[in-house]
Design a protein around this motif. Structure first.
Motif, PDB file in Angstrom:
ATOM      1  N   ILE A  15       0.382  -1.213   0.037  1.00 45.60           N
ATOM      2  CA  ILE A  15       0.149  -0.323   0.173  1.00 45.60           C
ATOM      3  C   ILE A  15       0.872   0.864   0.224  1.00 45.60           C
ATOM      4  O   ILE A  15       1.905   1.419   0.583  1.00 45.60           O
ATOM      5  N   ARG A  16       0.346   1.874  -1.311  1.00 51.56           N
ATOM      6  CA  ARG A  16       1.601   3.309  -1.247  1.00 51.56           C
ATOM      7  C   ARG A  16       0.205   4.624  -1.177  1.00 51.56           C
ATOM      8  O   ARG A  16      -0.682   4.474  -0.776  1.00 51.56           O
ATOM      9  N   TYR A  17       1.109   5.673  -1.023  1.00 55.49           N
ATOM     10  CA  TYR A  17       0.949   6.807  -0.320  1.00 55.49           C
ATOM     11  C   TYR A  17       0.827   8.283  -1.473  1.00 55.49           C
ATOM     12  O   TYR A  17       1.895   8.345  -1.264  1.00 55.49           O
ATOM     13  N   PRO A  18       0.599   7.671  -2.574  1.00 53.13           N
ATOM     14  CA  PRO A  18       1.659   8.801  -4.323  1.00 53.13           C
ATOM     15  C   PRO A  18       0.998  10.095  -3.690  1.00 53.13           C
ATOM     16  O   PRO A  18       0.374  10.129  -3.298  1.00 53.13           O
ATOM     17  N   THR A  19       1.792  10.858  -3.743  1.00 56.49           N
ATOM     18  CA  THR A  19       2.202  12.361  -2.682  1.00 56.49           C
ATOM     19  C   THR A  19       3.009  12.733  -4.315  1.00 56.49           C
ATOM     20  O   THR A  19       4.231  12.923  -4.877  1.00 56.49           O
ATOM     21  N   PHE A  20       2.238  13.865  -4.923  1.00 52.34           N
ATOM     22  CA  PHE A  20       2.439  15.365  -5.879  1.00 52.34           C
ATOM     23  C   PHE A  20       3.564  16.029  -5.552  1.00 52.34           C
ATOM     24  O   PHE A  20       3.556  16.603  -4.449  1.00 52.34           O
ATOM     25  N   THR A  21       5.201  16.001  -6.277  1.00 54.24           N
ATOM     26  CA  THR A  21       5.537  16.784  -5.652  1.00 54.24           C
ATOM     27  C   THR A  21       5.602  18.039  -6.210  1.00 54.24           C
ATOM     28  O   THR A  21       6.029  18.788  -4.907  1.00 54.24           O
ATOM     29  N   PRO A  22       4.847  18.875  -7.471  1.00 56.29           N
ATOM     30  CA  PRO A  22       4.398  20.201  -6.710  1.00 56.29           C
ATOM     31  C   PRO A  22       3.628  20.500  -5.131  1.00 56.29           C
ATOM     32  O   PRO A  22       4.185  21.604  -4.678  1.00 56.29           O
ATOM     33  N   ASP A  23       3.288  19.898  -4.770  1.00 62.37           N
ATOM     34  CA  ASP A  23       2.651  19.565  -3.470  1.00 62.37           C
ATOM     35  C   ASP A  23       4.249  20.213  -2.166  1.00 62.37           C
ATOM     36  O   ASP A  23       3.584  20.235  -1.119  1.00 62.37           O
ATOM     37  N   VAL A  24       4.838  18.659  -2.420  1.00 62.46           N
ATOM     38  CA  VAL A  24       5.811  18.767  -0.990  1.00 62.46           C
ATOM     39  C   VAL A  24       6.697  20.395  -1.618  1.00 62.46           C
ATOM     40  O   VAL A  24       7.009  20.454  -0.317  1.00 62.46           O
ATOM     41  N   ALA A  25       6.896  20.671  -2.605  1.00 62.29           N
ATOM     42  CA  ALA A  25       7.183  21.691  -2.525  1.00 62.29           C
ATOM     43  C   ALA A  25       6.701  22.448  -2.376  1.00 62.29           C
ATOM     44  O   ALA A  25       7.713  24.048  -1.912  1.00 62.29           O
ATOM     45  N   PHE A  26       5.858  23.117  -2.181  1.00 58.26           N
ATOM     46  CA  PHE A  26       4.784  24.231  -1.076  1.00 58.26           C
ATOM     47  C   PHE A  26       4.800  23.422  -0.307  1.00 58.26           C
ATOM     48  O   PHE A  26       5.083  24.635   0.876  1.00 58.26           O
ATOM     49  N   VAL A  27       5.199  22.964   0.615  1.00 62.62           N
ATOM     50  CA  VAL A  27       5.077  22.326   1.946  1.00 62.62           C
ATOM     51  C   VAL A  27       6.251  23.128   2.246  1.00 62.62           C
ATOM     52  O   VAL A  27       6.940  23.592   3.316  1.00 62.62           O
ATOM     53  N   ILE A  28       7.449  22.541   1.497  1.00 59.88           N
ATOM     54  CA  ILE A  28       8.921  23.115   1.613  1.00 59.88           C
ATOM     55  C   ILE A  28       9.037  24.352   1.677  1.00 59.88           C
ATOM     56  O   ILE A  28       9.798  25.197   2.691  1.00 59.88           O
ATOM     57  N   ARG A  29       8.094  24.931   0.876  1.00 58.24           N
ATOM     58  CA  ARG A  29       8.634  26.701   0.908  1.00 58.24           C
ATOM     59  C   ARG A  29       7.719  27.117   2.140  1.00 58.24           C
ATOM     60  O   ARG A  29       8.606  28.375   2.715  1.00 58.24           O
ATOM     61  N   GLN A  30       6.849  26.417   2.393  1.00 58.55           N
ATOM     62  CA  GLN A  30       6.337  27.406   3.864  1.00 58.55           C
ATOM     63  C   GLN A  30       6.890  27.207   4.832  1.00 58.55           C
ATOM     64  O   GLN A  30       6.894  27.335   5.245  1.00 58.55           O
ATOM     65  N   MET A  31       8.072  25.434   5.334  1.00 60.13           N
ATOM     66  CA  MET A  31       8.678  25.622   6.474  1.00 60.13           C
ATOM     67  C   MET A  31      10.008  26.363   5.769  1.00 60.13           C
ATOM     68  O   MET A  31      10.224  26.955   7.408  1.00 60.13           O
ATOM     69  N   LEU A  32       9.896  26.912   5.082  1.00 56.44           N
ATOM     70  CA  LEU A  32      11.214  28.243   4.763  1.00 56.44           C
ATOM     71  C   LEU A  32      11.274  28.576   4.901  1.00 56.44           C
ATOM     72  O   LEU A  32      12.243  29.970   5.714  1.00 56.44           O
ATOM     73  N   GLU A  33      10.031  29.704   4.544  1.00 55.13           N
ATOM     74  CA  GLU A  33       9.044  30.922   5.387  1.00 55.13           C
ATOM     75  C   GLU A  33       8.866  31.215   6.762  1.00 55.13           C
ATOM     76  O   GLU A  33       9.499  32.024   7.520  1.00 55.13           O
ATOM     77  N   LEU A  34       8.649  30.306   7.215  1.00 58.73           N
ATOM     78  CA  LEU A  34       9.587  29.509   8.590  1.00 58.73           C
ATOM     79  C   LEU A  34      10.690  30.276   9.018  1.00 58.73           C
ATOM     80  O   LEU A  34      10.835  31.117   9.765  1.00 58.73           O
ATOM     81  N   HIS A  35      11.577  29.718   8.899  1.00 57.39           N
ATOM     82  CA  HIS A  35      13.087  29.546   8.767  1.00 57.39           C
ATOM     83  C   HIS A  35      13.598  31.149   8.633  1.00 57.39           C
ATOM     84  O   HIS A  35      13.684  31.739   9.246  1.00 57.39           O
ATOM     85  N   ALA A  36      12.665  32.340   7.753  1.00 56.78           N
ATOM     86  CA  ALA A  36      12.913  32.704   7.272  1.00 56.78           C
ATOM     87  C   ALA A  36      12.636  33.814   8.186  1.00 56.78           C
ATOM     88  O   ALA A  36      12.574  35.185   8.202  1.00 56.78           O
ATOM     89  N   ARG A  37      11.546  33.733   9.395  1.00 54.15           N
ATOM     90  CA  ARG A  37      10.491  34.697  10.098  1.00 54.15           C
ATOM     91  C   ARG A  37      11.571  34.489  11.054  1.00 54.15           C
ATOM     92  O   ARG A  37      11.204  35.076  12.547  1.00 54.15           O
TER      93      ARG A  37
END
Length: 306
Positions: free
Chosen positions: A196-218
């Motif tokens: 059983i797998r949970y396919p995950t869309f790379t543009p969604d992951v990129a969006f998540v990482i960008r949100q994480m980076l925004e926290l670091h930037a703040r």
């Protein structure tokens, strides 16, 4: 100016991330590549410690994301030295170099650090990898935490997204067999219906990482381990059925209900995304919507010969 180094920007996830970050006003991206150099990408072999040190010193990023890895389980099984060089030693070198500059490091890991017997897995669940790939990525997680206090591990499951070849994702790698099975004299394609797998869309992951980076930037960087996953469980047979529907192919598919891979793989490593969700981070594009975007951007006619 906020500067992010994307290590492995020519890969499946790295390209999506570099594209996402390039759209942010006031952000600068230093994108590296090894096997697929291109204009706008900096050539870097992450196995070369001196080259890594020089890159980090010259570019002086505020954050560094390690998207480069050896991610093929069969390759890791047969070449553990390569798996260690890319998934462990390079992570340690990159994280240590970033730490000396005070840069936050995000390293990408995998759901394969778990054995798949007791899902869903939390970020603090006890890892128990079944294969060399999982072992190398778990060691890479430890290499990060040992090398910097300003670092984070992001565990991800099976990824798919915009591709440069069918083989680039385990999702789209099914297309040639699906197309061949739909040919007039095509043989049925046998597809795994066990794991059983949970396919995950790379543009969604990129969006998540960008949100994480925004926290670091703040000034509020996330540390430790976090996880992100799509929320639609499916096996490869079910993925193939949905691919055939998206491609409008009358495919002949046969489910294989028992594991047949030479390299052991876990049954169900569903990752709980609760730590990021609690921070208001996340985005999930429905699989059928996302895979149609991927297929529309990549010519599939003649996939059986690809």
């Amino acid at each position: 100016m906020f500067k992010v180094a994307v290590i492995g920007a020519s890969g499946l996830l790295g390209r999506a991330l570099a594209d996402e970050l390039a759209q942010q006003p006031g952000w600068q991206v230093a994108a590296t590549a090894f096997s697929r150099p291109a204009p706008g990408r900096i050539a870097l072999d992450i196995r070369d410690a001196q080259a890594v040190e020089q890159f980090v010193e010259r570019e002086a990023p505020d954050a560094l994301v390690i998207a480069a890895a050896e991610r093929r389980p069969d390759v890791c099984e047969h070449d553990p030295a390569l798996a260690r060089a890319l998934n462990v030693d390079a992570v340690r070198t990159l994280a240590a170099a970033a730490n000396r500059r005070g840069a936050w490091t995000l390293s990408i890991s995998t759901d394969y650090v778990f054995d798949g017997t007791h899902p869903p897995y939390q970020h603090d669940s006890v890892p128990a990898p079944l294969n060399a790939y999982g072992h190398s990525k778990l060691e890479g997680e430890r290499a990060l935490t040992e090398s910097t206090d300003l670092g984070c591990v992001l565990r991800l499951p099976l990824l798919y997204g915009p591709i440069v070849s069918w083989a680039e994702s385990a999702v789209t790698s099914l297309v040639p067999a699906i197309a061949a099975s739909a040919a007039p004299a095509g043989q049925p394609a046998v597809m795994d219906a066990w794991a059983i797998r949970y396919p995950t869309f790379t543009p969604d992951v990129a969006f998540v990482i960008r949100q994480m980076l925004e926290l670091h930037a703040r000034g509020d960087a996330i540390r430790g381990i976090v996880q992100w996953s799509g929320d639609e469980p499916m096996n490869k047979y079910e993925i193939a059925v949905r691919l055939a529907e998206a491609l409008q192919l009358d495919a002949h598919l046969t489910p294989q209900r028992t594991p047949t891979d030479a390299t052991p793989r876990p049954h169900n490593c569903h990752l709980a995304s609760t730590r990021l969700e609690a921070l208001g981070i996340g985005r999930r594009t429905p699989f059928d919507t996302a895979i149609r975007q991927v297929l529309a951007a990549f010519p599939w006619r003649g996939a059986a010969q690809a």
